[in-house]
Design a protein around this motif. Structure first.
Motif, PDB file in Angstrom:
ATOM      1  N   ASP A   4     -28.040   8.046 -28.408  1.00  0.00           N
ATOM      2  CA  ASP A   4     -27.506   8.173 -27.483  1.00  0.00           C
ATOM      3  C   ASP A   4     -27.558   9.347 -26.201  1.00  0.00           C
ATOM      4  O   ASP A   4     -27.815   8.814 -25.230  1.00  0.00           O
ATOM      5  N   SER A   8     -28.904   8.851 -22.453  1.00  0.00           N
ATOM      6  CA  SER A   8     -27.702   9.081 -21.719  1.00  0.00           C
ATOM      7  C   SER A   8     -28.496   9.833 -20.777  1.00  0.00           C
ATOM      8  O   SER A   8     -27.672   9.676 -19.428  1.00  0.00           O
ATOM      9  N   LEU A   9     -29.351  10.845 -20.575  1.00  0.00           N
ATOM     10  CA  LEU A   9     -30.399  11.297 -19.755  1.00  0.00           C
ATOM     11  C   LEU A   9     -31.410  10.030 -19.249  1.00  0.00           C
ATOM     12  O   LEU A   9     -30.735  10.090 -17.480  1.00  0.00           O
ATOM     13  N   ASP A  11     -29.811   7.047 -18.419  1.00  0.00           N
ATOM     14  CA  ASP A  11     -28.694   6.394 -17.180  1.00  0.00           C
ATOM     15  C   ASP A  11     -28.602   7.779 -16.228  1.00  0.00           C
ATOM     16  O   ASP A  11     -27.690   6.467 -14.845  1.00  0.00           O
ATOM     17  N   SER A  12     -28.521   8.775 -16.542  1.00  0.00           N
ATOM     18  CA  SER A  12     -27.618   9.706 -15.066  1.00  0.00           C
ATOM     19  C   SER A  12     -28.714   9.646 -14.201  1.00  0.00           C
ATOM     20  O   SER A  12     -28.745   9.814 -13.454  1.00  0.00           O
ATOM     21  N   THR A  13     -29.735   8.833 -13.998  1.00  0.00           N
ATOM     22  CA  THR A  13     -30.888   8.655 -13.222  1.00  0.00           C
ATOM     23  C   THR A  13     -31.144   7.318 -12.599  1.00  0.00           C
ATOM     24  O   THR A  13     -31.679   6.935 -11.960  1.00  0.00           O
ATOM     25  N   ARG A  47     -40.536   9.154 -15.715  1.00  0.00           N
ATOM     26  CA  ARG A  47     -39.287   7.867 -15.342  1.00  0.00           C
ATOM     27  C   ARG A  47     -40.503   6.905 -14.122  1.00  0.00           C
ATOM     28  O   ARG A  47     -41.108   7.275 -13.018  1.00  0.00           O
TER      29      ARG A  47
END
Length: 80
Positions: A4, A8-9, A11-13, A47
């Motif tokens: 999670d 979540s990290l 997802d924030s991008t 990323r």
């Protein structure tokens, strides 16, 4: 928890209409954890356009109890 945290990290991008999907998750349990609050921290290592590499740690009393390296795929969501 680490899945999670790392997802979540990622997802924030992401842009609207994108979501993370964990491709692999390598966990290391470093010491026993107690049933008390923990802190989590995550770091985006790389990323790309379609894939992200993320590291995460769970800490208790300032000591790392578990760590993980995750690879997440970025998927495009279909419109309803």
């Amino acid at each position: 928890m680490l899945d999670d945290l790392t997802a979540s990290l990622v997802d924030s991008t992401l842009a609207a209409g994108e979501a993370p999907a964990t491709v692999s998750l390598n966990l290391s349990y470093l010491r026993p954890a107690r049933i008390t609050p923990m802190q989590g921290r995550a770091r985006l290592m790389r990323r790309g356009r379609d894939v992200c590499r993320v590291s995460g740690e769970l800490l208790q009393d300032g000591k790392v109890v578990a760590s993980a390296v995750a690879v997440c795929s970025i998927i495009k969501l279909r419109a309803p």
